[in-house]
Motif scaffolding. Structure first.
Motif, PDB file in Angstrom:
ATOM      1  N   CYS A  56     -70.690 -53.096 -38.790  1.00 21.36           N
ATOM      2  CA  CYS A  56     -71.489 -54.227 -39.172  1.00 21.36           C
ATOM      3  C   CYS A  56     -70.513 -55.382 -40.019  1.00 21.36           C
ATOM      4  O   CYS A  56     -69.871 -54.761 -41.091  1.00 21.36           O
ATOM      5  N   ASP A  57     -71.814 -56.552 -40.194  1.00 21.38           N
ATOM      6  CA  ASP A  57     -70.893 -57.506 -41.326  1.00 21.38           C
ATOM      7  C   ASP A  57     -71.149 -57.413 -42.448  1.00 21.38           C
ATOM      8  O   ASP A  57     -69.707 -57.062 -43.083  1.00 21.38           O
ATOM      9  N   MET A  58     -71.982 -56.437 -42.821  1.00 22.41           N
ATOM     10  CA  MET A  58     -72.062 -55.502 -44.584  1.00 22.41           C
ATOM     11  C   MET A  58     -70.994 -54.925 -45.250  1.00 22.41           C
ATOM     12  O   MET A  58     -70.196 -55.305 -45.997  1.00 22.41           O
ATOM     13  N   CYS A  59     -71.076 -54.017 -43.878  1.00 24.70           N
ATOM     14  CA  CYS A  59     -70.014 -52.620 -44.645  1.00 24.70           C
ATOM     15  C   CYS A  59     -68.603 -53.611 -44.354  1.00 24.70           C
ATOM     16  O   CYS A  59     -67.785 -52.541 -45.181  1.00 24.70           O
ATOM     17  N   ARG A  60     -68.612 -54.091 -43.312  1.00 20.63           N
ATOM     18  CA  ARG A  60     -67.021 -54.683 -43.046  1.00 20.63           C
ATOM     19  C   ARG A  60     -66.832 -55.363 -44.145  1.00 20.63           C
ATOM     20  O   ARG A  60     -65.501 -55.147 -45.266  1.00 20.63           O
ATOM     21  N   LYS A  61     -67.542 -56.901 -45.084  1.00 19.36           N
ATOM     22  CA  LYS A  61     -67.448 -57.295 -46.159  1.00 19.36           C
ATOM     23  C   LYS A  61     -67.482 -56.140 -47.518  1.00 19.36           C
ATOM     24  O   LYS A  61     -66.269 -56.376 -48.213  1.00 19.36           O
ATOM     25  N   ASN A  87     -70.683 -55.334 -32.572  1.00 18.08           N
ATOM     26  CA  ASN A  87     -70.640 -55.968 -33.925  1.00 18.08           C
ATOM     27  C   ASN A  87     -68.928 -56.388 -34.058  1.00 18.08           C
ATOM     28  O   ASN A  87     -68.475 -56.361 -34.660  1.00 18.08           O
ATOM     29  N   LYS A  88     -68.733 -55.581 -33.192  1.00 12.75           N
ATOM     30  CA  LYS A  88     -67.169 -54.679 -33.832  1.00 12.75           C
ATOM     31  C   LYS A  88     -65.807 -55.572 -33.120  1.00 12.75           C
ATOM     32  O   LYS A  88     -66.044 -55.977 -32.151  1.00 12.75           O
ATOM     33  N   PRO A  89     -64.775 -56.047 -34.138  1.00  8.74           N
ATOM     34  CA  PRO A  89     -64.299 -56.553 -34.080  1.00  8.74           C
ATOM     35  C   PRO A  89     -63.148 -56.112 -32.588  1.00  8.74           C
ATOM     36  O   PRO A  89     -63.166 -54.809 -31.936  1.00  8.74           O
ATOM     37  N   GLY A  90     -62.830 -56.960 -31.845  1.00  9.59           N
ATOM     38  CA  GLY A  90     -62.323 -56.740 -30.509  1.00  9.59           C
ATOM     39  C   GLY A  90     -60.797 -55.793 -30.759  1.00  9.59           C
ATOM     40  O   GLY A  90     -60.196 -55.509 -29.385  1.00  9.59           O
ATOM     41  N   GLY A  91     -60.361 -56.373 -31.658  1.00  3.28           N
ATOM     42  CA  GLY A  91     -58.639 -56.176 -32.012  1.00  3.28           C
ATOM     43  C   GLY A  91     -58.359 -54.626 -32.060  1.00  3.28           C
ATOM     44  O   GLY A  91     -57.396 -54.152 -32.012  1.00  3.28           O
ATOM     45  N   TYR A  92     -59.583 -53.630 -31.950  1.00  7.97           N
ATOM     46  CA  TYR A  92     -59.287 -52.273 -32.711  1.00  7.97           C
ATOM     47  C   TYR A  92     -60.277 -51.193 -31.806  1.00  7.97           C
ATOM     48  O   TYR A  92     -61.158 -51.596 -31.832  1.00  7.97           O
ATOM     49  N   SER A  93     -59.883 -50.150 -31.566  1.00  7.10           N
ATOM     50  CA  SER A  93     -60.869 -49.266 -31.270  1.00  7.10           C
ATOM     51  C   SER A  93     -60.526 -47.610 -31.959  1.00  7.10           C
ATOM     52  O   SER A  93     -58.709 -47.528 -31.779  1.00  7.10           O
ATOM     53  N   PHE A  94     -61.057 -46.743 -31.429  1.00  7.55           N
ATOM     54  CA  PHE A  94     -60.823 -45.394 -31.858  1.00  7.55           C
ATOM     55  C   PHE A  94     -60.640 -44.202 -30.461  1.00  7.55           C
ATOM     56  O   PHE A  94     -60.729 -44.592 -29.449  1.00  7.55           O
TER      57      PHE A  94
END
Length: 142
Positions: free
Chosen positions: A28-33, A115-122
């Motif tokens: 989520c946006d809050m956790c990323r910030k 909400n995950k940015p497309g530049g990474y994945s597990f």
């Protein structure tokens, strides 16, 4: 078996009196910030958790159903805690990086996957929940 953890400077420490079986990721946006990236968290019930040095925490009410705590000395993001009434009330999510030894705990779930940015994945397959699914689970009824 218990697990322990702390902030970067050690002013805040905690003990999880029940060994976690897994950890999860929030996009989520809050956790990323708040975390500077993906928030990786270890869930713990409040009745099986002891926090020492709580006077060194600053608590931020980040939504109508949760608060975030960080060390006022070193700024480490220590935990996210559910405050809304319901089955998850009081539940902690300690930053995985604050746990002294994660051992081989598996990453099993991801929240706010839409909400995950497309530049990474597990690499490993996880249980994934969308914003709508997470809100239905944690947000208090209106």
């Amino acid at each position: 078996m218990s697990k322990s953890g702390s902030c970067l400077c050690g002013a805040v420490t905690y003990t999880l009196n029940e060994t976690p079986k897994e950890f999860g990721a929030c996009h989520c946006d809050m956790c990323r910030k708040w975390s500077g990236g993906i928030f990786l968290g270890v869930q713990a019930s409040s009745d099986k958790t002891t926090v020492h040095g709580a006077e060194n925490l600053t608590i931020y009410t980040s939504s109508p159903w949760a608060e975030r705590a960080f060390c006022r000395t070193c700024g480490s993001s220590v935990y996210y805690r559910v405050t809304a009434p319901g089955p998850h009330e009081g539940e902690y999510h300690f930053g995985a990086g604050t746990v002294d030894d994660l051992g081989d705990l598996p990453l099993t779930g991801e929240l706010f996957i839409d909400n995950k940015p497309g530049g990474y994945s597990f690499v490993e397959k996880t249980h994934q929940m969308t914003t709508e699914e997470v809100m239905a689970l944690f947000a208090p009824p209106e």
